[in-house]
Design an enzyme around this catalytic site. Structure first.
Site, mmCIF file in Angstrom:
data_model
loop_
_atom_site.group_PDB
_atom_site.id
_atom_site.type_symbol
_atom_site.label_atom_id
_atom_site.label_comp_id
_atom_site.label_asym_id
_atom_site.label_seq_id
_atom_site.Cartn_x
_atom_site.Cartn_y
_atom_site.Cartn_z
ATOM 1 C CG ASP A 1 -14.862 -7.382 -19.267
ATOM 2 O OD1 ASP A 1 -14.064 -7.020 -20.146
ATOM 3 O OD2 ASP A 1 -14.925 -6.818 -18.151
ATOM 4 C CB SER A 2 -10.605 -8.692 -18.807
ATOM 5 O OG SER A 2 -11.120 -7.426 -18.451
ATOM 6 C CB CYS B 1 -13.622 -7.190 -23.073
ATOM 7 S SG CYS B 1 -11.899 -6.788 -22.793
ATOM 8 C CG ASN B 2 -13.772 -1.295 -25.896
ATOM 9 O OD1 ASN B 2 -14.017 -0.686 -26.924
ATOM 10 N ND2 ASN B 2 -14.574 -1.270 -24.852
ATOM 11 C CB THR B 3 -8.636 -5.440 -24.347
ATOM 12 O OG1 THR B 3 -8.789 -4.255 -23.556
ATOM 13 C CG2 THR B 3 -7.178 -5.699 -24.601
ATOM 14 C CE1 TYR C 1 -8.397 -11.635 -19.958
ATOM 15 C CE2 TYR C 1 -9.748 -11.250 -21.904
ATOM 16 C CZ TYR C 1 -9.351 -12.071 -20.872
ATOM 17 O OH TYR C 1 -9.906 -13.320 -20.752
ATOM 18 N N GLY C 2 -5.868 -5.460 -20.669
ATOM 19 C CA GLY C 2 -5.330 -4.294 -21.378
ATOM 20 C C GLY C 2 -3.829 -4.288 -21.561
ATOM 21 C CD GLU D 1 -12.048 -4.226 -11.931
ATOM 22 O OE1 GLU D 1 -11.068 -4.952 -11.754
ATOM 23 O OE2 GLU D 1 -12.621 -4.086 -13.022
ATOM 24 C CB CYS E 1 -12.343 0.852 -21.465
ATOM 25 S SG CYS E 1 -12.144 -0.248 -20.048
ATOM 26 C CB THR E 2 -16.864 -2.730 -21.018
ATOM 27 O OG1 THR E 2 -15.811 -3.573 -20.543
ATOM 28 C CG2 THR E 2 -17.134 -3.029 -22.463
ATOM 29 C CG HIS E 3 -13.648 -1.174 -16.252
ATOM 30 N ND1 HIS E 3 -13.418 -2.234 -17.079
ATOM 31 C CD2 HIS E 3 -13.340 -1.586 -14.996
ATOM 32 C CE1 HIS E 3 -12.987 -3.251 -16.354
ATOM 33 N NE2 HIS E 3 -12.941 -2.888 -15.091
HETATM 34 N N1 DGL Z 1 -13.057 -4.144 -19.776
HETATM 35 C C1 DGL Z 1 -11.791 -4.088 -20.488
HETATM 36 C C2 DGL Z 1 -11.980 -3.396 -21.843
HETATM 37 O O1 DGL Z 1 -13.059 -3.009 -22.214
HETATM 38 C C3 DGL Z 1 -10.729 -3.327 -19.738
HETATM 39 C C4 DGL Z 1 -10.162 -3.927 -18.535
HETATM 40 C C5 DGL Z 1 -8.903 -4.754 -18.774
HETATM 41 O O2 DGL Z 1 -7.845 -4.206 -19.084
HETATM 42 O O3 DGL Z 1 -9.027 -5.965 -18.614
HETATM 43 O O4 DGL Z 1 -11.022 -3.226 -22.560
#
Ligand code: DGL
Length: 272
Positions: A10-11, A73-75, A42-43, A154, A186-188
């Site tokens: 993930d990011s 990570c979705n991004t 990463y977003g 976070e 988003c995984t958060h």
């Molecule tokens: N965990 C990232 C996702 O699922 C989001 C956080 C980021 O922007 O890096 O997209």
């Protein structure tokens, strides 16, 4: 019996929600986790840069002889799935966090209106509406970028007045009116699942990818006879830039505090 670990990245540390679901579902499996904290978030980054980062990380994870890669990570899943698949080659299955949710939506939400929230990168890629509507044109998809949510989570702002205000001001947007389900893209976001659910008075199904991804991992490993039958799991959690704050936050995402090791794959301060 395949003792090789599952590589997850993930990011940052948000992807630990996915790692946690996988270890619960498959306690025999060893995990190697890499959070690219040196480059998060990463977003807001360009698709090219995300592909570049993801390719390097996939390469690095393969030095641990991983039998599967999970892009938690979705991004990165939106922009770099094919890049990662090309790096690891055809024998290593790659799981992203988008397709299991898309499959679920297509199966259960015919003719419904489905909302999706995520980072700018994920939403601007239009990956969810494209994949859902390719499979079922009757499903309407409303997307909304919610860039404040990941940094807010976070920083530990969950279940309080600040998170409630931020979450509600996003969910109030007209684009999301009348939805039957909402994808937490988003995984958060599994950490604010309850707060999101409590916003809605009507039944709206809140979907996060963690459980669905863990099921997909189990199914693929079973099909390919790659499960580890013996209880010999050991995990390793790495980040590209270590801070105590990241280590502290692991408790939020993994439900226990983890020891993070720094692996500086981006420079030669000391190669990990
Ligand atoms: N965990 C990232 C996702 O699922 C989001 C956080 C980021 O922007 O890096 O997209």
């Amino acid at each position: 019996m395949d003792k090789r670990p599952i590589g997850i990245f993930d990011s940052g540390i948000g992807g630990l929600t996915v790692a946690n679901a996988i270890r619960k579902k498959l306690p025999n499996e060893s995990l190697v986790y890499f959070g690219d904290t040196a480059h998060m978030p990463y977003g807001d980054k360009s698709p090219e840069l995300i592909r570049h980062y993801s390719a390097r990380i996939a390469h690095y994870l393969m030095t641990f002889n991983c039998k599967m890669i999970v892009i938690a990570c979705n991004t990165a899943s939106s922009h770099a799935y094919s890049t990662v698949a090309a790096v690891v080659g055809p024998d290593i299955p790659v799981v992203n966090v988008i397709d299991p949710v898309v499959d679920y939506v297509v199966k259960h939400h015919n003719k419904d209106k489905v909302g999706v929230i995520g980072t700018k990168g994920t939403i601007e890629s239009r990956v969810y509406p494209r994949r859902i509507q390719k499979a079922d044109k009757s499903i309407k998809v409303a997307s909304l970028a919610t860039p404040l949510l990941a940094p807010m989570i976070e920083e530990g702002f969950v279940n309080n007045m600040i998170s409630r205000t931020v979450i509600h001001s996003y969910l109030d947007k007209t684009a999301l009116r009348g939805i039957d389900a909402l994808i937490l893209g988003c995984t958060h976001y599994p950490l604010i699942r309850k707060e999101v659910a409590s916003y809605y008075k009507n039944p709206v199904e809140i979907l996060d990818s963690t459980l669905l991804v863990a099921e997909e991992v189990e199914q693929l490993l079973t099909e390919k006879a790659m499960l580890n039958d013996a209880s010999s799991s050991s995990h390793r959690f790495m980040v590209s830039d270590y801070t105590e704050a990241f280590e502290k936050s692991t408790r939020l995402f993994f439900k226990e505090k983890l020891e993070l090791t720094e692996s500086r794959i981006w420079d030669n301060r000391s190669l990990g």
